[in-house]
Every structure is written in C-alpha cells, then in structure tokens.
Motif scaffolding. Structure first.
Motif, PDB file in Angstrom:
ATOM      1  N   VAL A  18       6.089  -4.739  -7.156  1.00 35.12           N
ATOM      2  CA  VAL A  18       7.255  -3.922  -6.793  1.00 35.12           C
ATOM      3  C   VAL A  18       7.677  -4.220  -5.359  1.00 35.12           C
ATOM      4  O   VAL A  18       8.872  -4.367  -5.063  1.00 35.12           O
ATOM      5  N   TYR A  19       6.715  -4.321  -4.460  1.00 33.27           N
ATOM      6  CA  TYR A  19       7.010  -4.612  -3.065  1.00 33.27           C
ATOM      7  C   TYR A  19       7.681  -5.985  -2.913  1.00 33.27           C
ATOM      8  O   TYR A  19       8.699  -6.131  -2.233  1.00 33.27           O
ATOM      9  N   ILE A  20       7.113  -6.991  -3.586  1.00 35.36           N
ATOM     10  CA  ILE A  20       7.674  -8.346  -3.503  1.00 35.36           C
ATOM     11  C   ILE A  20       9.077  -8.378  -4.109  1.00 35.36           C
ATOM     12  O   ILE A  20       9.989  -8.997  -3.545  1.00 35.36           O
ATOM     13  N   ALA A  21       9.261  -7.716  -5.240  1.00 32.79           N
ATOM     14  CA  ALA A  21      10.569  -7.709  -5.893  1.00 32.79           C
ATOM     15  C   ALA A  21      11.639  -7.114  -4.998  1.00 32.79           C
ATOM     16  O   ALA A  21      12.767  -7.626  -4.910  1.00 32.79           O
ATOM     17  N   ALA A  22      11.315  -6.027  -4.323  1.00 33.11           N
ATOM     18  CA  ALA A  22      12.282  -5.408  -3.420  1.00 33.11           C
ATOM     19  C   ALA A  22      12.550  -6.300  -2.211  1.00 33.11           C
ATOM     20  O   ALA A  22      13.691  -6.433  -1.758  1.00 33.11           O
ATOM     21  N   ALA A  23      11.504  -6.935  -1.691  1.00 27.27           N
ATOM     22  CA  ALA A  23      11.661  -7.795  -0.519  1.00 27.27           C
ATOM     23  C   ALA A  23      12.488  -9.037  -0.824  1.00 27.27           C
ATOM     24  O   ALA A  23      13.339  -9.451  -0.029  1.00 27.27           O
ATOM     25  N   LEU A  24      12.242  -9.638  -1.986  1.00 27.30           N
ATOM     26  CA  LEU A  24      12.919 -10.890  -2.347  1.00 27.30           C
ATOM     27  C   LEU A  24      14.176 -10.653  -3.182  1.00 27.30           C
ATOM     28  O   LEU A  24      14.877 -11.604  -3.510  1.00 27.30           O
ATOM     29  N   GLN A  25      14.427  -9.394  -3.559  1.00 31.22           N
ATOM     30  CA  GLN A  25      15.552  -9.047  -4.431  1.00 31.22           C
ATOM     31  C   GLN A  25      15.497  -9.841  -5.738  1.00 31.22           C
ATOM     32  O   GLN A  25      16.477 -10.445  -6.171  1.00 31.22           O
ATOM     33  N   LYS A  26      14.318  -9.801  -6.349  1.00 28.76           N
ATOM     34  CA  LYS A  26      14.096 -10.509  -7.606  1.00 28.76           C
ATOM     35  C   LYS A  26      13.858  -9.500  -8.732  1.00 28.76           C
ATOM     36  O   LYS A  26      13.201  -8.475  -8.539  1.00 28.76           O
ATOM     37  N   PRO A  27      14.381  -9.788  -9.926  1.00 29.69           N
ATOM     38  CA  PRO A  27      14.063  -8.944 -11.082  1.00 29.69           C
ATOM     39  C   PRO A  27      12.587  -9.058 -11.446  1.00 29.69           C
ATOM     40  O   PRO A  27      11.930 -10.051 -11.137  1.00 29.69           O
ATOM     41  N   GLY A  84       0.810  -1.211   0.000  1.00 31.16           N
ATOM     42  CA  GLY A  84       0.000   0.000   0.000  1.00 31.16           C
ATOM     43  C   GLY A  84       0.843   1.260   0.000  1.00 31.16           C
ATOM     44  O   GLY A  84       0.534   2.231  -0.705  1.00 31.16           O
ATOM     45  N   GLN A  85       1.925   1.257   0.771  1.00 33.25           N
ATOM     46  CA  GLN A  85       2.785   2.440   0.800  1.00 33.25           C
ATOM     47  C   GLN A  85       3.588   2.573  -0.481  1.00 33.25           C
ATOM     48  O   GLN A  85       3.939   3.683  -0.876  1.00 33.25           O
ATOM     49  N   VAL A  86       3.900   1.457  -1.121  1.00 33.77           N
ATOM     50  CA  VAL A  86       4.536   1.532  -2.438  1.00 33.77           C
ATOM     51  C   VAL A  86       3.619   2.259  -3.409  1.00 33.77           C
ATOM     52  O   VAL A  86       4.045   3.156  -4.152  1.00 33.77           O
ATOM     53  N   ARG A  87       2.348   1.892  -3.393  1.00 36.48           N
ATOM     54  CA  ARG A  87       1.381   2.537  -4.297  1.00 36.48           C
ATOM     55  C   ARG A  87       1.285   4.033  -4.011  1.00 36.48           C
ATOM     56  O   ARG A  87       1.236   4.857  -4.929  1.00 36.48           O
ATOM     57  N   GLN A  88       1.274   4.384  -2.738  1.00 35.81           N
ATOM     58  CA  GLN A  88       1.198   5.791  -2.364  1.00 35.81           C
ATOM     59  C   GLN A  88       2.460   6.537  -2.786  1.00 35.81           C
ATOM     60  O   GLN A  88       2.396   7.660  -3.306  1.00 35.81           O
TER      61      GLN A  88
END
Length: 298
Positions: A40-49, A19-23
């Motif tokens: 975007v949130y999952i990619a940053a958390a898991l360090q995945k492209p 939610g904060q990513v969207r904001q």
C-alpha cells in the motif's frame, strides 16, 4: 530532514511509512500484515495500481475500503461481472433525455441538434470515468476483475497506464490527480500479462492463526482472547482439510459472532457441531469436518 517520504493523499500526511500505514489500517479495524502495508505504501508513493489476488473472503475488498477511510478519500467501486461492458464501466449517453431534448428543440437544423445532445448535460458517468474526473482524492476499487470478459479487461489498459479516456464527442479526459487503484481477483481465470505489468502484485491468503485470533478479537466485541484463540485454531484445522470451500475470514467472524450470540465462552464438540454450518456451506464439507475433527454427529 526525515528519511521517510510523505505521500500527499489529500489528507493530513496519511501515508508516511509502511509502518504507519499498518498502524493507520489497524485504526480502521483492518489488521494487515507487514507485506500488505508495504505494498500500500509503495503503491501510493509510485502512484501504481495494486492487483490483489487470493481466495474469496480474505479481505481484499476490505483493504481498499480501509485505505479510503484512513486517507479520507472517496471510494469508487466498480463491481465486475461477466458481460460488463463499456457503457456500464466507463460512460454512456442518456438516450431518453437526448430524445426528449431533440423532440423539444425548435431548431430545424438536425446537425445542430445532434451536436447539442452530445454534451456534458447528457453524459452518464460510470465508475471508471467518475474516478478519472473526480476533483478530490479517490480510491478506485475494481472488484473481481477476473470476472470480466477479455475484451472489457482490455478497456482497463489505457486507464491504468495513462489515467485518461477518449470520448469521441468530447475529446480526451485526463485525470487531474491519479486515484489509488485496487483490483481484486479470486483467480478464477488468468489475467493478461499487459494488465499485470501495469500493477503491483499482492497475494492475500488466509491469515496465520495468531493474526486471525487478533482479527476476531478486534472485530467481535466482548469476545475473550481464549475463545478467539480456539476459533482461529479450529478454523485453521478446517482449512487444512480437502474441502470444497474453505472458510473465509468473513465466515470466521460470522462464526465468532454466532458463538457470542449464544453466550458460548469455550468451544466444545457440541458447540462446534451445532454452529458448523455458519462456517461451511457444503453438506459434504460439514460431514468431512465432523469426521476429521472427531466430534461426532448430532
């Protein structure tokens, strides 16, 4: 203790939840849907492209730019094209500088001269190596990856798996921290399964009418909500037709800015006909749209 995971992107706790990513994206002028913010949130958390596929002009490249802006990361962009090779994507040696160094050398030992010229001083970084060796947070944008030859696509596999690259003269260079990677594709060709396995997947289609209206309202200063709604409705009708090229979001914004430039406050047949070429780029599409919208020719 909070249930959300704080993701260290080099900025001040920028990505705390989907939610904060969207904001945060909205604060950069990028109005995403929930699915995009979640990826975007999952990619940053898991360090995945993230592999972002969809029609041209739907905001794939702008997403990477907005993520870089909201996290304070450096944006490094590799624009892909047919024929792009390792020397343009990864690194190459500065041959002219090497030749000058050899000519200027007073040493007679050829072996020593060869060793000297294959050093950091003569290395030219290209986007992929620059992203790996960057000391601060980086968003790496590999734009239009579907334009690459299959051989060059294979070059990305080691980088996306281990974020390291082997330079024979210097050894293995590993990333001090993983960049957040976005690969965009207009789906002009099928990408390899090996590449897809290394990425999260996001399909980015055209926005629905309400979200496109909001995008227009946020990106075109002074435009009324009423006109923004008319624009999004008209563009939606055009996309439902069998056109050679449907109007992209960027073309919708160009159309909205054009209407604002001419002081148009309400769409009518005359305004649509006059400015339709801003939206549509093929004569046959303009003729079809004119006929199907029932607005008549000028």
């Amino acid at each position: 203790m909070s249930d959300t995971t704080v993701i260290d992107t080099g900025s001040t706790e920028a990505l705390v939840s989907a939610g904060q990513v969207r904001q945060a994206l909205a604060e950069q002028g990028y109005l995403s849907d929930a699915a995009t913010a979640n990826i975007v949130y999952i990619a940053a958390a898991l360090q995945k492209p993230v592999l972002v596929e969809g029609p041209a002009g739907t905001g794939k490249t702008e997403l990477a730019k907005a993520v870089a802006a909201m996290t304070g990361a450096r944006l490094i962009r590799l624009q892909c094209y047919e024929g792009l090779d390792e020397s343009r994507a990864l690194y190459e040696w500065d041959y002219r500088k090497q030749l000058l160094a050899i000519q200027a050398s007073e040493s007679s030992a050829a072996q020593d001269r060869t060793a000297d010229v294959f050093s950091e001083e003569f290395l030219l970084e290209r986007p992929l190596l620059a992203a790996i060796r960057a000391e601060g947070p980086v968003v790496l944008l590999i734009d239009e990856v579907d334009q690459l030859d299959v051989e060059t696509e294979a070059l990305l596999l080691e980088i996306l798996s281990d974020f390291q690259v082997s330079i024979p003269e210097l050894g293995t260079v590993a990333a001090a921290q993983r960049p957040l990677v976005f690969l965009t594709s207009n789906n002009n060709r099928e990408l390899s399964e090996a590449l897809k396995r290394r990425c999260l997947f996001l399909h980015m289609g055209y926005p629905d009418m309400d979200r496109e209206r909001d995008i227009v309202a946020s990106r075109v200063p002074g435009i009324s909500d009423f006109l923004a709604g008319q624009i999004s409705a008209t563009v939606g009708s055009l996309r439902a037709m069998e056109l050679k090229k449907s109007p992209s979001v960027s073309e919708t914004l160009d159309w909205a800015r054009t209407l604002a430039l001419f002081g148009i406050e309400e769409l009518d047949a005359g305004a649509v006909v006059e400015h339709l070429p801003v939206l549509l780029k093929h004569r046959s599409d303009i003729e079809r749209a004119t006929a199907e919208l029932g607005i008549g020719g000028s």
